[in-house]
Design a protein around this motif. Structure first.
Motif, PDB file in Angstrom:
ATOM      1  N   MET A  34       0.809  -1.212   0.000  1.00  0.00           N
ATOM      2  CA  MET A  34       0.000   0.000   0.000  1.00  0.00           C
ATOM      3  C   MET A  34       0.845   1.267   0.000  1.00  0.00           C
ATOM      4  SD  MET A  34      -3.104  -0.748  -0.349  1.00  0.00           S
ATOM      5  CE  MET A  34      -3.741   0.899  -0.009  1.00  0.00           C
ATOM      6  N   ARG A  40      -0.876   6.242  -6.747  1.00  0.00           N
ATOM      7  CA  ARG A  40      -1.698   5.125  -6.276  1.00  0.00           C
ATOM      8  C   ARG A  40      -0.793   4.083  -5.638  1.00  0.00           C
ATOM      9  NH1 ARG A  40      -1.389   4.774 -11.913  1.00  0.00           N
ATOM     10  NH2 ARG A  40      -1.236   2.681 -12.846  1.00  0.00           N
ATOM     11  N   SER A  68      -5.302  -3.130   5.256  1.00  0.00           N
ATOM     12  CA  SER A  68      -5.398  -1.925   4.430  1.00  0.00           C
ATOM     13  C   SER A  68      -5.605  -2.266   2.955  1.00  0.00           C
ATOM     14  CB  SER A  68      -4.142  -1.062   4.600  1.00  0.00           C
ATOM     15  OG  SER A  68      -2.973  -1.791   4.271  1.00  0.00           O
ATOM     16  N   TYR A  72      -8.749  -0.870   0.840  1.00  0.00           N
ATOM     17  CA  TYR A  72      -8.544  -0.066  -0.373  1.00  0.00           C
ATOM     18  C   TYR A  72      -9.484  -0.499  -1.491  1.00  0.00           C
ATOM     19  CZ  TYR A  72      -6.287   1.999  -4.466  1.00  0.00           C
ATOM     20  OH  TYR A  72      -6.037   2.684  -5.627  1.00  0.00           O
TER      21      TYR A  72
END
Length: 292
Positions: A34, A40, A68, A72
């Motif tokens: 992430m 991104r 996460s 997302y």
């Protein structure tokens, strides 16, 4: 070479359970996948590549501190409503679009037993089918997605297909290295492979990079749980044995690879891709100029 067994590739595994120790302390609670790569997260590049290559089902092999990633790709109704209320329609549509990218399933790798074990964790989703594997640390940029290049070879020749890159002799101990013979432009028949060999033991100079199309026959080999380099279940070892009974092809991919598995590689990728963005290029150059 034609007439080999082949099947459509629609599923793709993403082994993302690694602890990300090279990025500590930030990865203590945040998934390495992430971390941002320009605008991104790293993981999104691999997912978009798989989808652009025709894969419709994404299977994440996750571990602790990877929530996460799920968040997302999930819906965020509060954020969506806030953006809508403030008239930020373009941002709203982008956020909704992320959650609608694909059918994404998650399974836990409960023990850190290596890449081969992570792939084995995906067997319930891919049993009896050829499937893709994306290692998201390797971010590829090019006109044709690398996974698509591998699937094209599988569609034509059947069998297992891996991405290859020629590496400096001094770097062979970082990769799975193959011994192969060229069968046509950019396509190799793999005869042998060794995971992270010493320079003297390396069977060649072509390394397997983070993209695979795998035969389901690899699962019984991985299930034997033989330990290899680093005391882990190595995918390379299973593929070495698979090559004794089924064709394993290597494709010297077309495109550029960014190694985002190290801090230096991740930072270099951010700088390089930012320099190629018209809106960010001047920012990078101004910062460099000011620091001189």
């Amino acid at each position: 070479m034609c007439g080999r067994e082949k099947a459509k590739v629609t599923k793709c595994l993403f082994p993302v359970a690694g602890l990300g120790t090279r990025f500590l302390p930030v990865t203590k609670e945040i998934a390495k996948e992430m971390l941002p790569l320009v605008n991104r997260p790293i993981i999104s590049y691999g997912v978009e590549e798989a989808l652009a290559s025709g894969c419709s089902d994404i299977i994440m092999i996750t571990g602790r501190a990877k929530r996460s990633i799920e968040d997302y790709f999930d819906r965020s109704f509060e954020l969506e409503q806030l953006l809508k209320a403030r008239g930020k329609d373009e941002l709203h549509d982008m956020v909704v679009g992320i959650s609608n990218l694909a059918e994404i399933l998650y399974v836990r790798q409960r023990e850190p037993l290596g890449l081969g074990h992570a792939v084995l964790c995906g067997e319930p989703f891919c049993r009896g089918e050829y499937f893709g594997v994306v290692l998201p640390d390797d971010v590829f940029v090019g006109d044709v997605p690398v996974m698509s290049q591998l699937i094209d070879v599988h569609d034509r020749l059947g069998g297992t297909v891996v991405a290859l890159e020629r590496v400096p002799r001094g770097d062979v101990s970082r990769y799975g290295i193959v011994r192969s013979e060229v069968v046509e432009g950019g396509i190799h028949r793999i005869l042998d492979m060794v995971e992270k060999p010493s320079v003297d033991e390396a069977p060649g100079e072509y390394a397997i990079m983070g993209r695979y199309v795998l035969s389901p026959s690899v699962f019984p080999l991985l299930a034997e749980r033989r330990l290899g380099a680093g005391g882990e279940i190595q995918l390379t070892d299973a593929l070495r044995r698979l090559a004794e009974t089924e064709p394993v092809w290597g494709v010297v991919y077309q495109g550029r690879r960014f190694d985002c598995g190290t801090q230096k590689g991740w930072l270099a990728a951010n700088v390089q891709l930012a320099l190629e963005d018209p809106d960010l290029r001047k920012v990078v150059l101004d910062v460099v100029k000011a620091s001189q």
